[in-house]
Design a protein around this motif. Structure first.
Motif, mmCIF file in Angstrom:
data_model
loop_
_atom_site.group_PDB
_atom_site.id
_atom_site.type_symbol
_atom_site.label_atom_id
_atom_site.label_comp_id
_atom_site.label_asym_id
_atom_site.label_seq_id
_atom_site.Cartn_x
_atom_site.Cartn_y
_atom_site.Cartn_z
ATOM 1 N N ILE A 123 0.835 -1.290 -0.003
ATOM 2 C CA ILE A 123 -0.148 -0.007 -0.023
ATOM 3 C C ILE A 123 0.864 1.156 0.093
ATOM 4 O O ILE A 123 1.591 1.286 0.882
ATOM 5 N N ALA A 124 0.824 1.980 -1.122
ATOM 6 C CA ALA A 124 1.634 3.253 -1.288
ATOM 7 C C ALA A 124 0.907 4.361 -0.972
ATOM 8 O O ALA A 124 -0.254 4.392 -1.319
ATOM 9 N N SER A 125 1.137 5.257 0.213
ATOM 10 C CA SER A 125 0.448 6.350 0.439
ATOM 11 C C SER A 125 1.034 7.187 1.371
ATOM 12 O O SER A 125 2.184 7.000 1.935
ATOM 13 N N HIS A 126 0.693 8.623 1.234
ATOM 14 C CA HIS A 126 1.370 9.530 2.318
ATOM 15 C C HIS A 126 0.342 9.668 3.577
ATOM 16 O O HIS A 126 0.358 10.555 4.376
ATOM 17 N N ASP A 127 -0.811 8.957 3.354
ATOM 18 C CA ASP A 127 -1.547 8.834 4.637
ATOM 19 C C ASP A 127 -1.217 7.888 5.824
ATOM 20 O O ASP A 127 -1.257 6.762 5.725
ATOM 21 N N VAL A 128 -0.550 8.448 6.560
ATOM 22 C CA VAL A 128 0.013 8.051 7.985
ATOM 23 C C VAL A 128 -0.931 7.299 8.671
ATOM 24 O O VAL A 128 -0.663 6.057 9.026
ATOM 25 N N GLU A 129 -2.059 7.489 8.856
ATOM 26 C CA GLU A 129 -3.031 6.983 9.785
ATOM 27 C C GLU A 129 -3.485 5.455 9.084
ATOM 28 O O GLU A 129 -3.693 4.463 9.577
ATOM 29 N N LEU A 130 -3.787 5.669 7.617
ATOM 30 C CA LEU A 130 -3.927 4.653 6.918
ATOM 31 C C LEU A 130 -3.122 3.451 7.004
ATOM 32 O O LEU A 130 -3.636 2.329 7.214
ATOM 33 N N LEU A 131 -1.810 3.889 6.883
ATOM 34 C CA LEU A 131 -0.887 2.862 6.857
ATOM 35 C C LEU A 131 -0.581 2.439 8.409
ATOM 36 O O LEU A 131 -0.344 1.117 8.450
ATOM 37 N N ARG A 132 -0.846 3.262 9.369
ATOM 38 C CA ARG A 132 -0.787 2.666 10.629
ATOM 39 C C ARG A 132 -1.618 1.302 11.037
ATOM 40 O O ARG A 132 -1.564 0.504 11.556
ATOM 41 N N ARG A 133 -3.006 1.920 10.496
ATOM 42 C CA ARG A 133 -3.879 0.672 10.763
ATOM 43 C C ARG A 133 -4.027 -0.545 10.080
ATOM 44 O O ARG A 133 -4.203 -1.483 10.388
ATOM 45 N N LEU A 134 -3.290 -0.537 8.842
ATOM 46 C CA LEU A 134 -3.339 -1.636 7.924
ATOM 47 C C LEU A 134 -1.938 -2.303 7.899
ATOM 48 O O LEU A 134 -1.854 -3.517 7.790
ATOM 49 N N CYS A 135 -0.677 -1.751 7.969
ATOM 50 C CA CYS A 135 0.566 -2.181 7.748
ATOM 51 C C CYS A 135 1.512 -2.278 9.084
ATOM 52 O O CYS A 135 1.809 -1.279 9.441
ATOM 53 N N PRO A 136 1.714 -3.618 9.373
ATOM 54 C CA PRO A 136 2.681 -3.769 10.670
ATOM 55 C C PRO A 136 4.259 -3.281 10.343
ATOM 56 O O PRO A 136 4.920 -3.031 11.016
ATOM 57 N N GLN A 137 4.536 -3.328 8.927
ATOM 58 C CA GLN A 137 5.789 -2.945 8.536
ATOM 59 C C GLN A 137 5.850 -1.681 7.318
ATOM 60 O O GLN A 137 4.848 -2.039 6.477
ATOM 61 N N ILE A 138 6.476 -0.805 7.540
ATOM 62 C CA ILE A 138 6.496 0.290 6.585
ATOM 63 C C ILE A 138 7.879 0.557 6.104
ATOM 64 O O ILE A 138 8.818 0.449 6.502
ATOM 65 N N LEU A 139 7.781 1.013 4.733
ATOM 66 C CA LEU A 139 9.241 1.305 4.136
ATOM 67 C C LEU A 139 8.878 2.850 3.888
ATOM 68 O O LEU A 139 7.889 3.280 3.220
ATOM 69 N N PHE A 140 9.891 3.798 4.238
ATOM 70 C CA PHE A 140 10.045 5.153 4.036
ATOM 71 C C PHE A 140 10.421 5.407 2.728
ATOM 72 O O PHE A 140 11.843 5.328 2.445
ATOM 73 N N LEU A 141 10.068 5.900 1.602
ATOM 74 C CA LEU A 141 10.700 6.229 0.431
ATOM 75 C C LEU A 141 11.133 7.831 0.308
ATOM 76 O O LEU A 141 9.979 8.610 0.325
ATOM 77 N N GLY A 142 12.219 8.214 -0.074
ATOM 78 C CA GLY A 142 12.361 9.411 -0.075
ATOM 79 C C GLY A 142 14.083 9.719 -0.571
ATOM 80 O O GLY A 142 14.940 8.532 -0.581
ATOM 81 N N GLU A 143 14.211 10.575 -1.435
ATOM 82 C CA GLU A 143 15.505 10.744 -2.056
ATOM 83 C C GLU A 143 15.881 9.915 -3.050
ATOM 84 O O GLU A 143 16.880 9.414 -3.305
ATOM 85 N N GLY A 144 14.740 9.146 -3.553
ATOM 86 C CA GLY A 144 15.150 7.802 -4.440
ATOM 87 C C GLY A 144 15.405 6.533 -3.770
ATOM 88 O O GLY A 144 15.536 5.833 -4.556
ATOM 89 N N ARG A 145 15.507 6.623 -2.488
ATOM 90 C CA ARG A 145 15.747 5.423 -1.771
ATOM 91 C C ARG A 145 14.994 4.936 -0.667
ATOM 92 O O ARG A 145 14.080 6.011 -0.186
ATOM 93 N N ILE A 146 15.068 3.750 -0.262
ATOM 94 C CA ILE A 146 14.165 3.280 1.194
ATOM 95 C C ILE A 146 15.222 3.921 2.276
ATOM 96 O O ILE A 146 16.395 3.445 2.595
ATOM 97 N N LEU A 147 14.586 5.204 2.943
ATOM 98 C CA LEU A 147 15.374 5.894 3.893
ATOM 99 C C LEU A 147 15.181 4.902 5.266
ATOM 100 O O LEU A 147 16.137 5.119 6.253
#
Length: 257
Positions: free
Chosen positions: A201-225
């Protein structure tokens, strides 16, 4: 559903003439695993990444495989199997070319795609709608009469109609009001878990990802930060984009303070 079904990006570089967007992305989505979130600000490259995962955008280096096969090289029957087994839902997914098209005909077309892809299909259109919180009476509605939020929910139902092994969602609920979004996210999570669907699930919605995803990747500067639970992601304040997220999403972030 094959437990081995897996969509993988290896050292993925992609972009456009004169613009590097992705600079070495590694990720894997596997059937049966909990949903994986892809968080990042607008313009971070989430949509480019998903287009590359689907085979629609050609990588500059690295590659994307589905069960070990290069998605760019899938043809004929294998391509149809891929499109039924790995469903992509964009926030712009519901193009309406026929003003007479109904919700029922859209869902029946999805079922046809499932059969062509070799996937058994015994789920009614009503059940498909119920999984995204829409009532049976929506079946007779023409697509052009739906609200933005209803259209997005039909897009989700259409993807679920093939009983995919892997589901990739790009900002799936931007037009859905917050109260309905919370209810749908709970139902969607239960459906994903019950069917064993590997989900990104790709989103900038923090609350949605918090509810659905036990693990999150943060994409920034073209990389997984950063990778991990949301509170772990937010601890990486050495990255300006993560600091900005923490400051601008105070309500959702406060849950972890």
């Amino acid at each position: 559903m094959p437990a081995s079904s897996q969509l993988t990006a290896n050292s993925l570089h992609a972009g456009y003439p004169g613009e590097d967007v992705l600079r070495g992305i590694d990720l894997s989505v596997r059937a049966g695993d909990p949903p994986l979130g892809l968080l990042g600000p607008s313009g971070a490259g989430k949509t480019t990444l998903l287009a590359t995962l689907s085979g629609e955008h050609r990588p500059d280096a690295g590659g994307v495989t589905w069960d070990g096969r290069d998605v760019r090289k899938l043809r004929g029957t294998e391509r149809r199997r891929f499109r039924a087994a790995v469903r992509f839902v964009s926030q712009y997914a519901m193009t309406i070319s026929d003003p007479r098209e109904t919700v029922r005909s859209r869902l029946e077309q999805a079922a046809k795609v499932a059969r062509k892809g070799g996937r058994t299909h015994a789920v009614s259109a009503t059940e498909m709608l119920d999984s995204v919180g829409l009532a049976e009476h929506h079946l007779a509605r023409t697509m052009r009469t739906l609200s933005g939020g209803e259209t997005q929910r039909v897009a989700l139902a259409t993807a679920l109609a093939t009983r995919p092994e892997i589901l990739v969602l790009d900002e799936p609920m931007t037009a859905v009001d917050p109260n309905t979004r919370r209810r749908i996210s709970d139902t969607l999570a239960a459906t994903i878990r019950h069917l064993g669907i590997g989900t990104l699930i790709a989103s900038h919605d923090v609350e949605l990802l918090r509810r659905l995803c036990p693990q999150i990747l943060f994409l920034g500067e073209g990389r997984i930060l950063a990778r991990g639970r949301l509170e772990e992601i937010l601890s990486h304040t050495e990255h300006e984009e993560i600091r900005d997220l923490s400051e601008n999403a105070a309500v959702a972030v406060q849950h972890y303070r």
